[in-house]
Design a protein around this motif. Structure first.
Motif, PDB file in Angstrom:
ATOM      1  N   ASP A 265       0.836  -1.207   0.000  1.00 18.69           N
ATOM      2  CA  ASP A 265       0.000   0.000   0.000  1.00 18.69           C
ATOM      3  C   ASP A 265       0.868   1.252   0.000  1.00 18.69           C
ATOM      4  O   ASP A 265       0.576   2.234  -0.690  1.00 18.69           O
ATOM      5  CB  ASP A 265      -0.945   0.002   1.202  1.00 18.69           C
ATOM      6  CG  ASP A 265      -0.229  -0.162   2.533  1.00 18.69           C
ATOM      7  OD1 ASP A 265       0.874  -0.755   2.572  1.00 18.69           O
ATOM      8  OD2 ASP A 265      -0.774   0.295   3.556  1.00 18.69           O
ATOM      9  N   LYS A 290      -1.721  -3.312  -7.616  1.00 22.51           N
ATOM     10  CA  LYS A 290      -2.963  -2.701  -7.146  1.00 22.51           C
ATOM     11  C   LYS A 290      -4.001  -3.765  -6.779  1.00 22.51           C
ATOM     12  O   LYS A 290      -4.782  -3.584  -5.858  1.00 22.51           O
ATOM     13  CB  LYS A 290      -3.509  -1.747  -8.218  1.00 22.51           C
ATOM     14  CG  LYS A 290      -2.598  -0.547  -8.480  1.00 22.51           C
ATOM     15  CD  LYS A 290      -3.205   0.447  -9.437  1.00 22.51           C
ATOM     16  CE  LYS A 290      -4.259   1.298  -8.783  1.00 22.51           C
ATOM     17  NZ  LYS A 290      -4.714   2.403  -9.635  1.00 22.51           N
ATOM     18  N   ARG A 291      -3.992  -4.879  -7.503  1.00 24.18           N
ATOM     19  CA  ARG A 291      -4.927  -5.961  -7.191  1.00 24.18           C
ATOM     20  C   ARG A 291      -4.647  -6.529  -5.801  1.00 24.18           C
ATOM     21  O   ARG A 291      -5.574  -6.809  -5.031  1.00 24.18           O
ATOM     22  CB  ARG A 291      -4.821  -7.059  -8.243  1.00 24.18           C
ATOM     23  CG  ARG A 291      -5.852  -8.173  -8.051  1.00 24.18           C
ATOM     24  CD  ARG A 291      -5.828  -9.148  -9.197  1.00 24.18           C
ATOM     25  NE  ARG A 291      -4.584  -9.909  -9.257  1.00 24.18           N
ATOM     26  CZ  ARG A 291      -4.308 -10.799 -10.214  1.00 24.18           C
ATOM     27  NH1 ARG A 291      -5.156 -11.002 -11.195  1.00 24.18           N
ATOM     28  NH2 ARG A 291      -3.168 -11.452 -10.201  1.00 24.18           N
ATOM     29  N   ARG A 294      -5.854  -3.996  -3.168  1.00 26.89           N
ATOM     30  CA  ARG A 294      -7.313  -4.015  -3.014  1.00 26.89           C
ATOM     31  C   ARG A 294      -7.769  -5.210  -2.178  1.00 26.89           C
ATOM     32  O   ARG A 294      -8.766  -5.130  -1.455  1.00 26.89           O
ATOM     33  CB  ARG A 294      -7.979  -4.072  -4.397  1.00 26.89           C
ATOM     34  CG  ARG A 294      -7.851  -2.797  -5.207  1.00 26.89           C
ATOM     35  CD  ARG A 294      -8.742  -2.835  -6.433  1.00 26.89           C
ATOM     36  NE  ARG A 294      -8.494  -1.708  -7.325  1.00 26.89           N
ATOM     37  CZ  ARG A 294      -7.803  -1.799  -8.459  1.00 26.89           C
ATOM     38  NH1 ARG A 294      -7.311  -2.975  -8.848  1.00 26.89           N
ATOM     39  NH2 ARG A 294      -7.606  -0.738  -9.215  1.00 26.89           N
TER      40      ARG A 294
END
Length: 323
Positions: A265, A290-291, A294
């Protein structure tokens, strides 16, 4: 006839309290005691510096103490520290909820984590002003940041000349460097004092001009993005990409291992900030990273990132199957 007793004042031969000068960096403050704050506190205390850190709750204070204690215990297990030295280090570290406890510090470091760039700048400016209200004029105020420009951060301060920026590397215990940045308003005196602090804690000074990402982060995020592309193209496995960089190019950790340790992050925020600054797609975070973010698979801190980890942060042999 008895000899006369002569009394002489001992003040001429000793140190009078009012003449004793206070050693520079005898006490420092840290606002935000997450991973970076904990490392700064531990290292500074190891070198005999008194540390007071500010957190938002008693729970956060206890968590910081626990994490610092775990690292010290690990060093004890590997014959790098004694129980007595551990007690001495922890005794020099104090957690607090009150900014007033920063009074008397020679140097105060802001080391918070925020969600987005705009919120981060706003929050950090607020913290800088709160610090300035309680410290002396000579106290240096700094931020541990790689993507926030110190000139922008200090623009609303009463004494802008004492503000500096630096990056305290936590990628490994052997990474004994600090990138130090002098902003547009930073005085030469303030900059030199920070350099003295870096030397005091046995780190190498890397002078850096103001630039989003500095040197380490700017190069690393491009490497990580390329590692993700290489993995997605099926050129090599995650373990073999890391092994190539470690064995072939002499890195202590591979790009995926470093990323998990830093926190995915945090890395995504770095990438987004640098991309916003330069507009170069090389800095834009890979959809692969980013996956994971998330899915809250942030690395060592959550037990799963590119790899999986046990409760003590030791890597498990299996790779994250969600990758």
């Amino acid at each position: 006839m008895a000899s006369e007793v002569i009394y002489e004042p001992i003040e001429e031969f000793g140190l009078i309290k009012k003449k004793v000068s206070k050693a520079l960096f005898s006490k420092i403050g840290i606002v935000g005691c997450g991973l970076v704050g904990q490392n700064i506190a531990r290292v500074a205390s190891f070198y005999g510096i008194e540390v007071v850190f500010i957190e938002v709750s008693e729970e956060k204070i206890r968590e910081a103490y626990r994490n610092i204690g775990k690292i010290l215990d690990h060093r004890i297990e590997h014959w790098g520290l004694t129980q007595g030295e551990k007690r001495a280090i922890l005794a020099r570290i104090k957690g607090s909820l009150d900014y007033k406890d920063l009074a008397g510090c020679d140097f105060v470091v802001e080391a918070i984590r925020a969600v987005d760039r705009g919120g981060k700048i706003k929050e950090r400016k607020k913290i800088f002003r709160k610090i300035e209200e309680v410290v002396s004029r000579d106290c240096i105020i700094g931020t541990n940041s790689t993507t926030i420009i110190i000139t922008e951060l200090s623009s609303e301060m009463k004494y802008k000349d004492r503000c500096v920026s630096f990056h305290f590397s936590v990628s490994s215990r052997e990474a004994r460097i600090m990138e130090v940045v002098k902003g547009l308003y930073t005085s030469e005196e303030a900059y030199e004092k920070v350099c003295q602090f870096v030397k005091l804690i046995n780190r190498k000074i890397i002078p850096v001009e103001e630039s989003a990402g500095l040197v380490s982060v700017r190069l690393f995020v491009v490497l990580l993005n390329e590692a993700c592309e290489t993995l997605l193209e099926g050129v090599a496995s995650m373990e073999d990409i890391d092994a190539t960089m470690k064995i072939g190019l002499g890195m202590r950790l591979g790009p995926f291992e470093v990323a998990d340790k830093m926190g995915l992050d945090k890395i995504v925020r770095w990438m987004e900030n640098i991309y916003a600054e330069f507009g170069d797609v090389h800095y834009k975070p890979s959809p692969f990273i980013k996956r994971l973010v998330r899915a809250k698979q942030l690395g060592v801190s959550t037990g799963k990132g590119f790899y999986e980890y046990d409760e003590d942060g030791n890597r498990l042999t299996t790779t994250n199957t969600n990758c």
